[in-house]
Design a protein around this motif. Structure first.
Motif, PDB file in Angstrom:
ATOM      1  N   ALA A  69      43.825  34.425  50.460  1.00  0.00           N
ATOM      2  CA  ALA A  69      43.258  35.390  51.400  1.00  0.00           C
ATOM      3  C   ALA A  69      43.235  36.751  50.722  1.00  0.00           C
ATOM      4  N   ASP A  70      42.215  37.546  51.016  1.00  0.00           N
ATOM      5  CA  ASP A  70      42.068  38.857  50.377  1.00  0.00           C
ATOM      6  C   ASP A  70      43.182  39.800  50.818  1.00  0.00           C
ATOM      7  N   LYS A 119      38.899  42.603  45.961  1.00  0.00           N
ATOM      8  CA  LYS A 119      39.059  42.311  44.538  1.00  0.00           C
ATOM      9  C   LYS A 119      40.243  41.381  44.266  1.00  0.00           C
ATOM     10  N   ILE A 120      41.275  41.481  45.095  1.00  0.00           N
ATOM     11  CA  ILE A 120      42.514  40.751  44.857  1.00  0.00           C
ATOM     12  C   ILE A 120      42.827  39.851  46.046  1.00  0.00           C
ATOM     13  N   GLY A 121      43.268  38.639  45.757  1.00  0.00           N
ATOM     14  CA  GLY A 121      43.692  37.712  46.794  1.00  0.00           C
ATOM     15  C   GLY A 121      45.121  37.253  46.559  1.00  0.00           C
ATOM     16  N   PHE A 122      45.664  36.552  47.545  1.00  0.00           N
ATOM     17  CA  PHE A 122      47.043  36.056  47.432  1.00  0.00           C
ATOM     18  C   PHE A 122      47.135  34.688  48.086  1.00  0.00           C
ATOM     19  N   SER A 123      47.987  33.836  47.526  1.00  0.00           N
ATOM     20  CA  SER A 123      48.280  32.536  48.138  1.00  0.00           C
ATOM     21  C   SER A 123      49.721  32.158  47.818  1.00  0.00           C
ATOM     22  N   HIS A 124      50.284  31.264  48.618  1.00  0.00           N
ATOM     23  CA  HIS A 124      51.587  30.695  48.268  1.00  0.00           C
ATOM     24  C   HIS A 124      51.642  29.231  48.661  1.00  0.00           C
ATOM     25  N   GLY A 125      52.533  28.502  48.006  1.00  0.00           N
ATOM     26  CA  GLY A 125      52.688  27.075  48.248  1.00  0.00           C
ATOM     27  C   GLY A 125      53.615  26.795  49.416  1.00  0.00           C
ATOM     28  N   SER A 126      54.133  25.569  49.455  1.00  0.00           N
ATOM     29  CA  SER A 126      54.939  25.127  50.588  1.00  0.00           C
ATOM     30  C   SER A 126      56.170  24.374  50.100  1.00  0.00           C
ATOM     31  N   PHE A 127      57.096  24.116  51.024  1.00  0.00           N
ATOM     32  CA  PHE A 127      58.165  23.146  50.788  1.00  0.00           C
ATOM     33  C   PHE A 127      58.476  22.450  52.110  1.00  0.00           C
ATOM     34  N   VAL A 134      42.254  37.054  41.152  1.00  0.00           N
ATOM     35  CA  VAL A 134      41.269  38.066  40.831  1.00  0.00           C
ATOM     36  C   VAL A 134      39.959  37.363  40.516  1.00  0.00           C
ATOM     37  N   GLY A 135      38.866  37.879  41.051  1.00  0.00           N
ATOM     38  CA  GLY A 135      37.573  37.231  40.857  1.00  0.00           C
ATOM     39  C   GLY A 135      37.184  36.376  42.041  1.00  0.00           C
ATOM     40  N   GLU A 136      35.976  35.847  42.014  1.00  0.00           N
ATOM     41  CA  GLU A 136      35.428  35.059  43.107  1.00  0.00           C
ATOM     42  C   GLU A 136      34.991  33.686  42.634  1.00  0.00           C
ATOM     43  N   GLY A 137      35.030  32.714  43.544  1.00  0.00           N
ATOM     44  CA  GLY A 137      34.505  31.379  43.291  1.00  0.00           C
ATOM     45  C   GLY A 137      35.144  30.701  42.092  1.00  0.00           C
ATOM     46  N   GLU A 138      34.298  30.036  41.293  1.00  0.00           N
ATOM     47  CA  GLU A 138      34.801  29.298  40.140  1.00  0.00           C
ATOM     48  C   GLU A 138      35.345  30.217  39.050  1.00  0.00           C
ATOM     49  N   ALA A 152      40.311  51.153  38.892  1.00  0.00           N
ATOM     50  CA  ALA A 152      39.018  50.622  39.330  1.00  0.00           C
ATOM     51  C   ALA A 152      38.759  49.242  38.764  1.00  0.00           C
ATOM     52  N   ASP A 153      39.261  48.989  37.572  1.00  0.00           N
ATOM     53  CA  ASP A 153      39.091  47.678  36.959  1.00  0.00           C
ATOM     54  C   ASP A 153      39.984  46.666  37.675  1.00  0.00           C
ATOM     55  N   GLU A 154      39.397  45.568  38.096  1.00  0.00           N
ATOM     56  CA  GLU A 154      40.163  44.597  38.888  1.00  0.00           C
ATOM     57  C   GLU A 154      41.300  43.948  38.092  1.00  0.00           C
ATOM     58  N   ASN A 155      41.096  43.763  36.777  1.00  0.00           N
ATOM     59  CA  ASN A 155      42.171  43.181  35.962  1.00  0.00           C
ATOM     60  C   ASN A 155      43.354  44.145  35.830  1.00  0.00           C
TER      61      ASN A 155
END
Length: 254
Positions: free
Chosen positions: A41-42, A49-57, A94-98, A178-181
């Motif tokens: 999710a953004d 520009k930046i998203g985040f995710s986390h796993g589970s247990f 960082v980045g979109e899609g593939e 400004a640079d996403e990286n």
């Protein structure tokens, strides 16, 4: 006559098989304590520009220590300290899609740069229990039921809200690369720093328990197994507390 002597000796051994006090260590899984996976999710404020995710247990497990006293009439007292934990993955994107690039988040353990690991959820608790024992004639087994007070200490979950909070603090003036990286690398560094400084959440609750101890006569070693149901206590909003834990172990008993 011989039969009566044998029966009396067996009864005497059985009564001597219960320890007046003991100390032990155990394995303790907590079934049902889970963390659900969070899909990418953004991050608010990064203009997508930046998203985040986390796993589970699916559960947590660990070890603990127990001390008990059986000398009081009608009741026994035991004190327990448990620490349980589980690992989960967390990442910035960082980045979109593939073309999206996943950047795993690793936390230094104990401040040692060479010991980095995926984030961990850690739950600790201290229990003080009063139990009612039951005797089984001729068997060196002591079942009991009871309950008592629990103090909980829990770590936070590295989630989207935490990362957004770090972003707001780190770039409160609205100026960021400004640079996403460059932005994702700066945010990663800040998230790791803030995560290392995050404290434990302390709360108080109660527990119910049922268990059994087994000790052979004369030999100063006992085995035990408990199941506990925890009521109350505060947990991170991302954690589904299963409220049930087991303790299976043994130790010295006199």
């Amino acid at each position: 006559m011989n039969f009566k002597l044998i029966f009396a000796a067996a009864a005497l051994l059985a009564t001597q098989s219960f320890a007046i006090a003991g100390i032990g260590a155990h394995y303790t899984p907590a079934v049902g304590t889970t963390l659900k996976e969070a899909q990418r999710a953004d991050i608010k404020g990064t203009d997508g520009k930046i998203g985040f995710s986390h796993g589970s247990f699916d559960y947590i497990q660990g070890f603990g220590f127990k001390a008990w006293v059986d000398v009081l009439p009608f009741i026994d007292i035991e004190a327990t300290f448990n620490i349980q934990f589980a690992s989960y993955n967390a990442a910035l994107w960082v980045g979109e899609g593939e073309d999206a690039r996943k950047i795993p988040l690793e936390i230094e353990l104990g401040g040692t740069p060479f010991a980095k690991a995926t984030p961990k959820y850690i739950a600790m608790n201290a229990d003080l229990s009063v139990t009612k024992p039951f005797s089984i004639p001729l068997f060196p087994i002591r079942p009991y039921v009871g309950g008592g007070l629990t103090i909980h200490w829990n770590t936070f979950v590295l989630n989207k809200a935490f990362v957004e909070g770090v972003f707001d603090k780190a770039f409160a003036d609205g100026s960021y690369p400004a640079d996403e990286n460059e932005l994702v690398n700066a945010l990663k560094s800040k998230v790791v720093d803030y995560a290392k400084d995050e404290g434990l959440n302390k709360s108080i609750g109660i527990h119910l328990l049922a268990g059994v101890r087994f000790k052979l006569p004369i030999i100063p070693i006992a085995a035990y197994a408990n199941v506990k149901c925890y009521l109350g206590g505060d947990y991170d909003s991302d954690i589904d507390a299963g409220n049930f834990a087991f303790e299976i172990g043994g130790g010295f008993a006199l």
